[in-house]
Design a protein around this motif. Structure first.
Motif, PDB file in Angstrom:
ATOM      1  N   SER A   1      87.334  82.001  17.263  1.00  0.00           N
ATOM      2  CA  SER A   1      87.114  80.556  17.271  1.00  0.00           C
ATOM      3  C   SER A   1      85.654  80.188  17.449  1.00  0.00           C
ATOM      4  O   SER A   1      85.313  79.015  17.495  1.00  0.00           O
ATOM      5  N   GLN A   2      84.779  81.183  17.546  1.00  0.00           N
ATOM      6  CA  GLN A   2      83.372  80.902  17.753  1.00  0.00           C
ATOM      7  C   GLN A   2      82.718  80.402  16.469  1.00  0.00           C
ATOM      8  O   GLN A   2      82.975  80.898  15.382  1.00  0.00           O
ATOM      9  N   ASP A   3      81.892  79.410  16.615  1.00  0.00           N
ATOM     10  CA  ASP A   3      81.176  78.844  15.477  1.00  0.00           C
ATOM     11  C   ASP A   3      80.171  79.861  14.955  1.00  0.00           C
ATOM     12  O   ASP A   3      79.310  80.319  15.689  1.00  0.00           O
TER      13      ASP A   3
ATOM     14  N   ARG B   1      85.050  76.018  22.038  1.00  0.00           N
ATOM     15  CA  ARG B   1      85.617  76.189  20.709  1.00  0.00           C
ATOM     16  C   ARG B   1      87.120  76.336  20.879  1.00  0.00           C
ATOM     17  O   ARG B   1      87.600  77.373  21.354  1.00  0.00           O
TER      18      ARG B   1
END
Length: 209
Positions: free
Chosen positions: A190-192, A37
């Motif tokens: 930034s992690q989904d 990410r």
């Protein structure tokens, strides 16, 4: 003369980066990149059976217990076949001949400290056994606490396994920087969100889950 030409065209295994050279290794790199990410390393929780389906028998996940000691958390069936036993909980260095274990661990530390990829070209031919060659590649991932203390890897071999356990010598190795700053290797922002709550890895017949 023909033999000389043939030898001049031989490409060492450790330099083969293309899919035709080693499809499993190429696929590992693709999977690792797909799970990133932005500038962050892949998260261990993203290593689902679906994500690793193409490489399950050859894949493994190691845990850095402390500097200088890494152990297998889970491993695919091929690794157990090479050692002739379940390798869960075993130290990574157990796959190497005693003379190469220190060298291995010095390089493995660089995976976690500098966010690098480690490529190993291996051979097992001790005690008069048939030659078994191998390729091992390790790439860092982050653990539950956001630390770079896990690594995803594969082991691919060519030749008859025969009498186990088979332990290897390092013929060549290469460390490749991954262009990630260890200080920002894990970036929760930034992690989904879609990865939250995904199941963690567990051992199944033939690979990881």
């Amino acid at each position: 003369m023909d033999q000389v030409r043939t030898m001049s065209n031989v490409i060492p295994l450790w330099r083969q980066r293309d899919p035709k050279g080693c499809p499993v290794v190429a696929r590992l790199g693709q999977i690792w990149e797909s799970l990133r990410r932005d500038s962050a390393l892949p998260d261990r929780e993203a290593l689902t059976p679906a994500a690793l389906s193409d490489i399950l028998p050859n894949a493994f996940l190691i845990d850095r217990v402390r500097p200088g000691l890494v152990r297998f958390r889970v491993a695919g069936q091929h690794l157990s076949q090479v050692m002739g036993m379940d390798v869960r909980g075993m130290p990574l260095r157990a796959f190497m001949e005693i003379t190469d274990r220190k060298r291995l661990m010095e390089k493995v530390e660089s995976i976690f400290e500098t966010c690098a990829r480690l490529d190993l070209d291996l051979v097992s031919d001790a005690q008069g056994r048939a030659t078994l060659t191998g390729r091992m590649v390790l790439m860092p991932v982050t653990g539950p606490e956001g630390e770079t203390d896990r690594a995803l890897g594969v082991l691919v071999t060519e030749g008859l396994i025969g009498l186990t356990p088979r332990r290897f010598r390092i013929r060549h190795l290469a460390l490749s920087p991954l262009g990630t700053d260890p200080a920002i290797a894990h970036d929760p922002s930034s992690q989904d969100p879609g990865t939250a709550g995904r199941p963690s890895l567990r051992v199944i017949t033939g690979g990881l889950a």
